[in-house]
Design an enzyme around this catalytic site. Structure first.
Site, PDB file in Angstrom:
ATOM      1  N   ASP A  11      -3.965  18.382   9.690  1.00 32.25           N
ATOM      2  CA  ASP A  11      -2.600  17.661   9.507  1.00 32.25           C
ATOM      3  C   ASP A  11      -2.711  16.321   9.058  1.00 32.25           C
ATOM      4  O   ASP A  11      -3.956  15.725   8.962  1.00 32.25           O
ATOM      5  CB  ASP A  11      -1.853  17.921  10.671  1.00 32.25           C
ATOM      6  CG  ASP A  11      -0.356  17.348  10.553  1.00 32.25           C
ATOM      7  OD1 ASP A  11       0.246  17.353   9.462  1.00 32.25           O
ATOM      8  OD2 ASP A  11       0.159  16.624  11.568  1.00 32.25           O
ATOM      9  N   SER A  12      -1.735  15.703   8.755  1.00 31.93           N
ATOM     10  CA  SER A  12      -1.963  14.253   8.111  1.00 31.93           C
ATOM     11  C   SER A  12      -1.983  13.543   9.643  1.00 31.93           C
ATOM     12  O   SER A  12      -2.239  12.132   9.634  1.00 31.93           O
ATOM     13  CB  SER A  12      -0.315  13.725   7.461  1.00 31.93           C
ATOM     14  OG  SER A  12       0.764  14.161   8.600  1.00 31.93           O
ATOM     15  N   TYR A  43       2.249  11.834   4.878  1.00 31.53           N
ATOM     16  CA  TYR A  43       2.381  12.532   3.881  1.00 31.53           C
ATOM     17  C   TYR A  43       3.753  12.835   3.167  1.00 31.53           C
ATOM     18  O   TYR A  43       3.857  12.875   1.948  1.00 31.53           O
ATOM     19  CB  TYR A  43       1.912  14.130   4.233  1.00 31.53           C
ATOM     20  CG  TYR A  43       0.379  14.331   3.937  1.00 31.53           C
ATOM     21  CD1 TYR A  43      -0.568  12.965   3.959  1.00 31.53           C
ATOM     22  CD2 TYR A  43      -0.322  15.341   4.097  1.00 31.53           C
ATOM     23  CE1 TYR A  43      -1.796  13.141   4.204  1.00 31.53           C
ATOM     24  CE2 TYR A  43      -1.676  15.484   4.190  1.00 31.53           C
ATOM     25  CZ  TYR A  43      -2.469  14.517   4.026  1.00 31.53           C
ATOM     26  OH  TYR A  43      -3.791  14.803   4.037  1.00 31.53           O
ATOM     27  N   GLY A  44       4.675  12.552   4.304  1.00 27.31           N
ATOM     28  CA  GLY A  44       6.247  12.637   3.512  1.00 27.31           C
ATOM     29  C   GLY A  44       6.464  11.845   2.528  1.00 27.31           C
ATOM     30  O   GLY A  44       7.503  11.910   1.736  1.00 27.31           O
ATOM     31  N   CYS A  75       0.934  21.312   8.510  1.00 28.49           N
ATOM     32  CA  CYS A  75       1.486  20.463   7.921  1.00 28.49           C
ATOM     33  C   CYS A  75       2.354  21.080   6.782  1.00 28.49           C
ATOM     34  O   CYS A  75       2.038  21.688   5.693  1.00 28.49           O
ATOM     35  CB  CYS A  75       0.764  19.679   7.323  1.00 28.49           C
ATOM     36  SG  CYS A  75       1.470  18.118   6.698  1.00 28.49           S
ATOM     37  N   ASN A  76       3.785  20.966   7.129  1.00 25.18           N
ATOM     38  CA  ASN A  76       4.699  21.577   6.259  1.00 25.18           C
ATOM     39  C   ASN A  76       4.568  20.660   4.838  1.00 25.18           C
ATOM     40  O   ASN A  76       4.614  21.305   3.717  1.00 25.18           O
ATOM     41  CB  ASN A  76       6.387  21.551   6.555  1.00 25.18           C
ATOM     42  CG  ASN A  76       6.062  22.473   7.888  1.00 25.18           C
ATOM     43  OD1 ASN A  76       6.899  23.554   7.695  1.00 25.18           O
ATOM     44  ND2 ASN A  76       5.943  21.908   9.004  1.00 25.18           N
ATOM     45  N   THR A  77       4.606  19.619   5.032  1.00 25.10           N
ATOM     46  CA  THR A  77       4.718  18.608   3.568  1.00 25.10           C
ATOM     47  C   THR A  77       3.575  18.873   2.838  1.00 25.10           C
ATOM     48  O   THR A  77       3.625  19.059   1.468  1.00 25.10           O
ATOM     49  CB  THR A  77       4.519  17.228   4.257  1.00 25.10           C
ATOM     50  OG1 THR A  77       5.391  17.144   5.519  1.00 25.10           O
ATOM     51  CG2 THR A  77       4.858  16.129   3.123  1.00 25.10           C
ATOM     52  N   CYS A 189       8.469  20.123  10.519  1.00 20.79           N
ATOM     53  CA  CYS A 189       7.217  19.321  10.646  1.00 20.79           C
ATOM     54  C   CYS A 189       6.764  19.608  11.766  1.00 20.79           C
ATOM     55  O   CYS A 189       7.391  19.562  12.817  1.00 20.79           O
ATOM     56  CB  CYS A 189       7.649  17.904  10.372  1.00 20.79           C
ATOM     57  SG  CYS A 189       6.743  16.595  10.521  1.00 20.79           S
ATOM     58  N   THR A 190       5.388  19.659  11.650  1.00 18.16           N
ATOM     59  CA  THR A 190       4.619  20.147  12.983  1.00 18.16           C
ATOM     60  C   THR A 190       4.707  18.894  14.087  1.00 18.16           C
ATOM     61  O   THR A 190       4.241  19.180  15.159  1.00 18.16           O
ATOM     62  CB  THR A 190       3.326  20.545  12.560  1.00 18.16           C
ATOM     63  OG1 THR A 190       2.726  19.356  11.689  1.00 18.16           O
ATOM     64  CG2 THR A 190       3.160  21.700  11.883  1.00 18.16           C
ATOM     65  N   HIS A 191       4.828  17.864  13.425  1.00 17.90           N
ATOM     66  CA  HIS A 191       5.049  16.696  14.601  1.00 17.90           C
ATOM     67  C   HIS A 191       6.223  16.529  15.404  1.00 17.90           C
ATOM     68  O   HIS A 191       6.376  16.249  16.567  1.00 17.90           O
ATOM     69  CB  HIS A 191       5.401  14.951  13.763  1.00 17.90           C
ATOM     70  CG  HIS A 191       4.204  14.846  13.295  1.00 17.90           C
ATOM     71  ND1 HIS A 191       3.281  15.142  12.235  1.00 17.90           N
ATOM     72  CD2 HIS A 191       3.116  13.664  13.630  1.00 17.90           C
ATOM     73  CE1 HIS A 191       2.195  14.480  11.893  1.00 17.90           C
ATOM     74  NE2 HIS A 191       2.254  13.620  12.974  1.00 17.90           N
TER      75      HIS A 191
HETATM   76  N1  DGL Z   1       3.346  16.983  10.309  1.00 17.76           N
HETATM   77  C1  DGL Z   1       3.558  16.997   8.875  1.00 17.76           C
HETATM   78  C2  DGL Z   1       4.445  18.017   8.544  1.00 17.76           C
HETATM   79  O1  DGL Z   1       4.476  19.042   9.018  1.00 17.76           O
HETATM   80  C3  DGL Z   1       4.147  15.901   8.389  1.00 17.76           C
HETATM   81  C4  DGL Z   1       3.830  14.504   8.733  1.00 17.76           C
HETATM   82  C5  DGL Z   1       3.642  13.355   7.623  1.00 17.76           C
HETATM   83  O2  DGL Z   1       4.905  12.963   6.892  1.00 17.76           O
HETATM   84  O3  DGL Z   1       2.496  13.223   7.314  1.00 17.76           O
HETATM   85  O4  DGL Z   1       5.193  17.989   7.243  1.00 17.76           O
END
Ligand code: DGL
Length: 290
Positions: A11-12, A43-44, A75-77, A189-191
């Site tokens: 992930d990021s 990453y967003g 990470c979805n992004t 978003c996994t966060h």
């Molecule tokens: N955890 C990341 C996701 O699932 C995104 C966080 C980021 O913006 O880097 O999209």
């Protein structure tokens, strides 16, 4: 010690730990390595072309140095953008994390669902296609939250999360229309599952929050079951099975003590990725802006 499959979870930042936690629960025999590209976070905010090139370059190093049997883009992004390029470039399987729009659309009673994600994920063609394919009968609200992932990072680093900031980020996800209300919010978003208590406290009414981590862990298990023993799961010489499991960060900066504690709680020793060819740690340029 048994040589379970080596799973690289990426992930990021710390968001992918929500997936790792589930993988740990469901796949006890596996050896897990977590990689957080915190030098590239968030990453967003990256432009699409730059993010694809960056993630591919980073995986050239990760695959070479860590020799995983399977990679999980937690990470979805990144997943909604980079998966085809990763699968074309590398031979091991890649499991991704994409917005759980299908289950939300199947479960909603009001027909109003919201997708809470990074500004990058809500813009993706991939996300639009999921809505067209699975949620044609629903009113779908896409919410690009600019700060929620950073609030989750702060929480894991032991900082206090401002409830007003959480409320402001999620407010657009709560819609009322013809006497109906949003009843499902996809945590895309996994966060975000790291902030579940804060999200629930800030919500104007109760909703079901959809965290796909358990489903992703099941998917990893299915993909592993399909890999042939002696094939993709064979260990490389010198790749010691059962060694300490690690969380590797691309930025060479001190991690907050509470974060180290959280990692240890997940059985992970924190470390850095070895410096890259240019002396950097894998993310020499950082986010490329909007
Ligand atoms: N955890 C990341 C996701 O699932 C995104 C966080 C980021 O913006 O880097 O999209």
């Amino acid at each position: 010690m048994a040589a379970g499959p080596h799973i690289l979870i990426f992930d990021s930042g710390v968001g992918g730990l929500t997936v790792l936690r589930e993988a740990r629960r469901q796949l006890a025999h596996a050896r897990l390595t977590y990689v957080a590209d915190n030098a590239g976070f968030p990453y967003g905010a990256w432009q699409e072309d730059a993010l694809v090139a960056h993630v591919i370059a980073l995986f050239e190093r990760l695959v070479g140095e860590l020799n995983p049997d399977i990679c999980v883009i937690a990470c979805n992004t990144a997943s909604t953008l980079v998966l085809p390029a990763l699968r074309a470039r590398f031979s091991m399987p890649f499991v991704g994390t994409v917005p759980a729009i299908k289950p939300a659309a199947e479960r909603t009673r009001s027909g109003l669902i919201s997708v809470l994600a990074t500004p990058g994920t809500v813009k993706r063609d991939y996300t639009g296609a999921l809505i067209r394919d699975f949620a044609g009968h629903c009113e779908v609200t896409l919410v690009g939250a600019a700060n929620l992932a950073a609030l989750a990072e702060a929480k894991l680093a032991g900082e206090k999360v401002d409830p007003g900031m959480v409320r402001a980020e999620i407010e657009p996800a709560f819609r009322e229309m013809d006497g109906r209300r949003t009843d499902h919010v996809v945590l895309a978003c996994t966060h975000y599952p790291l902030l579940l208590d804060e999200l629930a406290a800030a919500a104007p009414w109760d909703v079901a929050w959809i965290d796909p981590a358990a489903a992703i862990a099941r998917r990893i298990g299915d993909v592993l079951a399909d890999l042939k023993p002696g094939g993709a799961l064979a260990r490389a010489p010198g790749d010691a099975p059962g060694g300490a499991e690690r969380a590797l960060f691309t930025a060479r900066r001190e991690l907050a003590a509470p974060l180290r504690g959280a990692l240890l709680g997940l059985g992970l020793e924190a470390g850095n990725l070895a410096p890259g060819p240019q002396g950097g740690a894998g993310a020499p340029q950082g986010p490329a802006g909007n």
